[in-house]
Design an enzyme around this catalytic site. Structure first.
Site, PDB file in Angstrom:
ATOM      1  CG  ASP A  64      41.344  32.255  43.193  1.00 37.81           C
ATOM      2  OD1 ASP A  64      40.502  31.334  43.166  1.00 37.81           O
ATOM      3  OD2 ASP A  64      41.081  33.410  42.839  1.00 37.81           O
ATOM      4  CG  ASN A 133      38.681  44.482  43.212  1.00 33.03           C
ATOM      5  OD1 ASN A 133      38.428  43.517  42.493  1.00 33.03           O
ATOM      6  ND2 ASN A 133      39.514  44.400  44.227  1.00 33.03           N
ATOM      7  CG  HIS A 135      39.470  40.433  42.007  1.00 32.72           C
ATOM      8  ND1 HIS A 135      39.364  40.327  43.377  1.00 32.72           N
ATOM      9  CD2 HIS A 135      38.447  39.685  41.511  1.00 32.72           C
ATOM     10  CE1 HIS A 135      38.356  39.551  43.680  1.00 32.72           C
ATOM     11  NE2 HIS A 135      37.785  39.145  42.577  1.00 32.72           N
ATOM     12  CD  GLU A 140      41.993  41.712  45.484  1.00 38.84           C
ATOM     13  OE1 GLU A 140      41.311  42.128  44.517  1.00 38.84           O
ATOM     14  OE2 GLU A 140      41.478  41.299  46.533  1.00 38.84           O
TER      15      GLU A 140
END
Ligand code: PGA
Length: 238
Positions: A64, A133, A135, A140
């Site tokens: 990313d 979280n 991800h 996400e």
């Protein structure tokens, strides 16, 4: 998913380093998917030390990049990769791929990236971290398991976790381009590394049955060859 639990974060990094080194020495023309973040720093530090495997024939695809940050921005993942890996190994620049966060047409850039992965023959060895979280890359919670490389909105918890890479008061990019979950699931081998107590909850939820889009890491249950490398702290909810 197979799981290896090492007693410390250092031992987990050593284990992942050995896997990557073996991949590169056994298959020098490997296509690798590479993460950024705090977790892999100690893996890259080991890879660039001493007698390194050659990266001359390797091809790399990062997971990313932030939209709006150029490759010279100190917090860009292009900068991170040069600093922690590419400035120290012999991987030719044209074989290293990171999404262009400054592309005028982000959707076209995402398609170009996806096509480049396809043209390379697909990812042989994908190394992933796991967000607090859960991800993977910047996929996400809520990300479709069939998603491809695309523009995504970053969640407040991700922005909080990554604020440490930016100058105090600097505005963080709110969007990124990320390799999709569907793209990741096509990798021939996936190694997920997580360390520290802050990841224990995400690690526990990654194994929840059935997989759910609320926990992006749980998508990895659907991949063909996944190894999860943990330290004792991150494994404490298993
Ligand atoms: P970290 O990030 O390695 O900095 O904890 C992992 C991730 O967000 O994927």
């Amino acid at each position: 998913m197979q799981v290896v639990v090492k007693s410390t974060a250092d031992a987990a990094a050593e284990y992942v380093h050995a896997l990557l080194e073996k991949q590169l020495t056994t298959f020098p023309d490997s296509v690798l998917g590479l993460p950024t973040g705090g977790t892999p720093v100690s893996v890259y530090a080991r890879l660039i030390k001493g007698l390194q495997p050659s990266w001359k024939r390797a091809t790399t695809f990062n997971l990313d990049e932030y939209i709006g940050l150029g490759p010279e921005h100190p917090a860009s993942y292009a900068t991170y990769m040069r600093k922690h890996l590419f400035d120290h190994v012999d991987c030719p620049a044209e074989q290293r791929h990171i999404p262009n966060g400054l592309a005028a047409d982000i959707e076209a850039e995402a398609d170009r990236y996806e096509n480049a992965i396809r043209r390379s023959g697909g990812i042989d060895f994908l190394l992933l971290g796991l967000g607090t979280n859960a991800h993977i890359g910047f996929n996400e919670p809520g990300s479709d398991f069939r998603s491809r490389t695309r523009r995504v909105q970053l969640t407040p918890s991700t922005l909080d976790a990554n604020a440490r890479y930016f100058r105090p008061g600097e505005r963080l990019p709110s969007q990124a381009i990320t390799m999709g979950i569907g793209t990741m699931l096509e990798a021939r081998k996936i190694v997920v590394m997580a360390t520290g107590q802050s990841k224990a909850d995400a690690v526990g939820r990654m194994f929840q049955d059935p997989p759910t889009i609320d926990v992006p890491g749980s998508a990895l249950q659907l991949a063909r060859d996944v190894l999860v490398v943990l330290d004792a702290a991150s494994a404490s909810h298993l």
